[in-house]
Motif scaffolding. Sequence first.
Motif, PDB file in Angstrom:
ATOM      1  N   ALA A 151       0.834  -1.405  -0.226  1.00 22.51           N
ATOM      2  CA  ALA A 151      -0.202   0.122   0.040  1.00 22.51           C
ATOM      3  C   ALA A 151       0.676   1.272   0.067  1.00 22.51           C
ATOM      4  O   ALA A 151       0.564   2.146  -0.361  1.00 22.51           O
ATOM      5  N   LEU A 152       1.941   1.040   0.540  1.00 20.60           N
ATOM      6  CA  LEU A 152       2.960   2.275   0.758  1.00 20.60           C
ATOM      7  C   LEU A 152       3.602   2.543  -0.720  1.00 20.60           C
ATOM      8  O   LEU A 152       4.073   3.600  -0.832  1.00 20.60           O
ATOM      9  N   ASN A 153       3.778   1.706  -1.690  1.00 22.99           N
ATOM     10  CA  ASN A 153       4.427   1.874  -3.040  1.00 22.99           C
ATOM     11  C   ASN A 153       3.098   2.279  -3.856  1.00 22.99           C
ATOM     12  O   ASN A 153       3.460   2.555  -4.971  1.00 22.99           O
ATOM     13  N   ALA A 154       1.741   2.229  -3.534  1.00 22.95           N
ATOM     14  CA  ALA A 154       0.695   2.636  -4.435  1.00 22.95           C
ATOM     15  C   ALA A 154       0.950   4.219  -4.892  1.00 22.95           C
ATOM     16  O   ALA A 154       1.373   4.934  -4.197  1.00 22.95           O
ATOM     17  N   THR A 155       0.425   4.655  -5.781  1.00 21.20           N
ATOM     18  CA  THR A 155       0.609   5.951  -6.125  1.00 21.20           C
ATOM     19  C   THR A 155      -1.006   6.538  -5.973  1.00 21.20           C
ATOM     20  O   THR A 155      -1.997   6.021  -6.529  1.00 21.20           O
ATOM     21  N   PHE A 156      -0.947   7.764  -5.077  1.00 17.64           N
ATOM     22  CA  PHE A 156      -1.960   8.550  -4.915  1.00 17.64           C
ATOM     23  C   PHE A 156      -1.584   9.743  -4.831  1.00 17.64           C
ATOM     24  O   PHE A 156      -0.244  10.156  -4.317  1.00 17.64           O
ATOM     25  N   ARG A 157      -2.532  10.897  -4.772  1.00 16.06           N
ATOM     26  CA  ARG A 157      -2.390  12.210  -4.884  1.00 16.06           C
ATOM     27  C   ARG A 157      -3.219  12.810  -3.461  1.00 16.06           C
ATOM     28  O   ARG A 157      -4.495  12.681  -3.696  1.00 16.06           O
ATOM     29  N   VAL A 158      -2.540  13.392  -2.702  1.00 16.16           N
ATOM     30  CA  VAL A 158      -3.032  14.193  -1.773  1.00 16.16           C
ATOM     31  C   VAL A 158      -3.522  15.616  -1.976  1.00 16.16           C
ATOM     32  O   VAL A 158      -2.431  16.080  -2.523  1.00 16.16           O
ATOM     33  N   LYS A 159      -4.757  16.133  -1.713  1.00 11.05           N
ATOM     34  CA  LYS A 159      -5.082  17.359  -2.232  1.00 11.05           C
ATOM     35  C   LYS A 159      -4.309  18.391  -1.200  1.00 11.05           C
ATOM     36  O   LYS A 159      -3.925  19.520  -1.894  1.00 11.05           O
ATOM     37  N   ASN A 160      -4.435  18.172   0.028  1.00 14.67           N
ATOM     38  CA  ASN A 160      -3.706  19.248   0.921  1.00 14.67           C
ATOM     39  C   ASN A 160      -2.567  18.481   1.861  1.00 14.67           C
ATOM     40  O   ASN A 160      -2.621  18.212   2.996  1.00 14.67           O
ATOM     41  N   PRO A 161      -1.682  18.330   1.093  1.00 13.39           N
ATOM     42  CA  PRO A 161      -0.324  17.633   1.777  1.00 13.39           C
ATOM     43  C   PRO A 161       0.250  18.679   3.094  1.00 13.39           C
ATOM     44  O   PRO A 161       0.309  20.046   2.879  1.00 13.39           O
ATOM     45  N   ASP A 162       0.802  18.084   4.158  1.00 10.98           N
ATOM     46  CA  ASP A 162       1.372  18.626   5.200  1.00 10.98           C
ATOM     47  C   ASP A 162       2.777  19.227   4.728  1.00 10.98           C
ATOM     48  O   ASP A 162       3.602  18.522   4.325  1.00 10.98           O
ATOM     49  N   LYS A 163       2.903  20.526   4.770  1.00  9.22           N
ATOM     50  CA  LYS A 163       4.023  21.125   4.411  1.00  9.22           C
ATOM     51  C   LYS A 163       5.356  20.563   4.950  1.00  9.22           C
ATOM     52  O   LYS A 163       6.429  20.309   4.375  1.00  9.22           O
ATOM     53  N   ARG A 164       5.421  20.173   6.250  1.00  7.29           N
ATOM     54  CA  ARG A 164       6.463  19.905   7.065  1.00  7.29           C
ATOM     55  C   ARG A 164       6.949  18.567   6.600  1.00  7.29           C
ATOM     56  O   ARG A 164       7.906  18.280   6.239  1.00  7.29           O
ATOM     57  N   PHE A 165       5.812  17.477   6.246  1.00 10.50           N
ATOM     58  CA  PHE A 165       6.212  16.126   5.569  1.00 10.50           C
ATOM     59  C   PHE A 165       6.792  16.199   4.397  1.00 10.50           C
ATOM     60  O   PHE A 165       7.614  15.479   3.903  1.00 10.50           O
ATOM     61  N   THR A 166       6.017  17.310   3.429  1.00 14.23           N
ATOM     62  CA  THR A 166       6.765  17.353   1.974  1.00 14.23           C
ATOM     63  C   THR A 166       8.334  17.872   2.033  1.00 14.23           C
ATOM     64  O   THR A 166       8.973  17.356   1.391  1.00 14.23           O
ATOM     65  N   GLU A 167       8.520  19.016   3.167  1.00 12.08           N
ATOM     66  CA  GLU A 167       9.830  19.274   3.067  1.00 12.08           C
ATOM     67  C   GLU A 167      10.591  18.266   3.678  1.00 12.08           C
ATOM     68  O   GLU A 167      11.809  18.174   3.159  1.00 12.08           O
TER      69      GLU A 167
END
Length: 395
Positions: A151-167
């Motif tokens: 499930a972690l390798n699946a591709t999905f797009r989050v609408k409101n990603p958390d900036k801290r985790f993106t960084e």
Amino acid sequence: RAHDNCLAKKMEITVSEAEKRTGRNAMNIQETYTAYLIETRWVMRAHSQSMWMLDSLWRRYSEFELLRNYLSVTYPHIVVPPLPEKRADFVWHKLSADNMDPDFVERRRIGLENFLLRVASHPVLCQDKIFYSFLTQLFFPFFQADSRLKALNATFRVKNPDKRFTELKHYSDELQSVISHLLRVRARVADRLYGVYKVHGNYGRVFSEWSAIEKEMGDGLQSAGHHMDVYAASIDDILEEEEHYADQLKEYLFYAEALRAVCRKHELMQYDLEMAAQDLTSKKQQCEELATGTVRTFSLKGMTSKLFGQETPEQREAKIKVLEEQIQEGEEQLKSKNLEGRDFVKSAWADIERFKEQKNHDLKEALISYAVMQISMCKKGIQVWTNAKECFSKM
């Protein structure tokens, strides 16, 4: 403090031996593998060892993988320590890439011991019962984490990603890239250095041949040649020691992946939350449409009712009732997913801070040790040429 209560403080854990074995795998095919001996000893004898507890047992690398997969799935908010590499990477020409090579097996043995000590020192992971049985019981509960890891390798797009985790995800990519480059440079330097040192052996041979035709200068040349031979031979030990520092860097190359996994797990939770919210909104809209009889968006249902006549009030009431129940259930779910998400962020961030501290300390130590080793190597080189100079002076 939780840290003082960790298993590593109470129990000595070592991976003391590696042994080549042959056996049949699940497919009944003969295979050769390496088994590692884990030895444990209580530091305080207050712990009476029960009958079923072993103080030593053999484990394969694949069992270590099972344990790590289990920890990764059970503690999604934790940066789980990585395992050493399965096959040698960033090798310079003198190193074998064969995973049965004795030097590689020895380095992996050290890496597996380091992995167990990392887990045993972690304030949360050290208390895990399956980890404990991995160390002390022959049969530890077998755990299949495949579906959740997939499930972690699946591709999905989050609408409101958390900036801290993106960084953080971006940082782990950059860290992996920097360490990869560092290891590549180091492998190239090791290659060149090996060549330079070994070529000094030619000085030894030439001085030795020269000494045979000289009377007064003979002894001095012979001795200088001997120093050159010693210098040429010393590179093997130097680069073997250096490999140890390369492995410390590699651990953080794999830690970057563990850091990314935490970000992926957060994304997965966020995606779940967004899907649940979307589903709830859609059900509320359906309910409103049924109650008011107006259709705001085009739907096949709307078209069908227009073509084949409206539903009876009873049918509509029954549908509304079902939807209202689903909405209530959906709101409860959304509430619990929101709470779960907040808890995840809080726990994950605490562990990420702990990891950053550990990383800064470890990498600083590794780089200092590497520099000290280079200084010591240069000093040995100076000593060899100083000795050679004395030999020449006595001629």
